[in-house]
Design a protein around this motif. Structure first.
Motif: not given
Lengths: 106, 154
Positions: B75-90, B110-123
């Protein structure tokens, strides 16, 4: 005043502003059943989160029911410690809430 | 039990019919998009990728997925995704085996670092697939998370 559904923390570090947010929300997928009645609990989840810095959007998140209950979000952007960060969420029932804070403000 | 499933089936068919009718009544394509082509409603990873236009996403080792190998509580799985690809928009996060796999889509300003951390549900045990959009191209990476206790259903 009712307590905000959003906890927002921002911190400046080396020219980057780290944003951490915790939103209080049930995030029902619509697939879960009530154990007592056997009826499905209607879906109720946040569909959009927008984070703005000085009025300019820095992150837009489209979410689904696959995000955990009381969702947490963390990211950073290049900014200064004088920025004002605003976070707004909207859920599938049309409800929304927002919060605005100066960087570093608790 | 049979009767119950029959009932369920007919209700589903009825709902689909209503959806169709709604489609006919709204000639506005943008609006119809919301119902029929909403990738968040897609039931399989292929469908999601197709709707996003990311079917031919190239796999890349510049996308880092940080997730536990074994999640005790799905129900609560912490996941972090980081992109090192230049020009990442999504950054798009897909939980492959959830009923609706597309979990989240993050669009960076603009200016945002393409890395997010969130918690996901996994069945259940599933692949977490990250799709990154940089310029007009899509890149992808995945990581398996073993779930010992599911987070969907009661």
């Amino acid at each position: 005043m009712a307590k905000s559904t959003i906890k927002l923390r921002t911190k400046e570090k080396g020219g980057k502003i780290q944003v951490k947010a915790l939103i209080t929300h049930p995030m029902e997928t619509g697939l879960r059943k009530d154990k007592k009645t056997g009826k499905k609990i209607p879906e109720h989840y946040i569909t959009k989160v927008v984070v703005e810095a000085n009025g300019k959007p820095v992150l837009t998140a489209d979410w689904s029911g696959s995000i955990s209950k009381n969702p947490f979000l963390s990211f950073s952007y290049a900014g200064s410690k004088d920025d004002t960060v605003k976070l707004t969420w909207t859920d599938n029932t049309g409800k929304s809430d927002s919060i605005e804070k100066k960087v570093g403000e608790k | 039990m049979k009767r119950r499933s029959f009932l369920k089936g007919s209700i589903a068919a009825g709902a689909a019919g209503a959806g169709l009718a709604a489609g006919i009544l709204t000639p506005n394509m943008a609006f119809a998009d919301d119902v029929a082509d909403n990738p968040f409603k897609a039931k399989s990873v292929d469908e999601v990728l197709k709707m996003l236009g990311a079917s031919g996403a190239e796999s890349s080792d510049k996308i880092k997925i940080k997730a536990p190998e074994i999640a005790e509580n799905g129900a609560v799985v912490p996941v972090g995704i980081t992109s090192e690809i230049p020009g990442t928009t999504e950054i798009i996060s897909i939980t492959a085996k959830n009923p609706t796999p597309l979990a989240a889509r993050y669009t960076f300003g603009e200016g945002a670092v393409p890395a997010i951390k969130s918690r996901f549900k996994m069945g259940k045990t599933t692949d977490v697939i990250a799709v990154v959009k940089a310029g007009d191209k899509y890149y992808t990476a995945k990581k398996e998370v073993k779930v010992t206790k599911g987070g969907c259903g009661g």
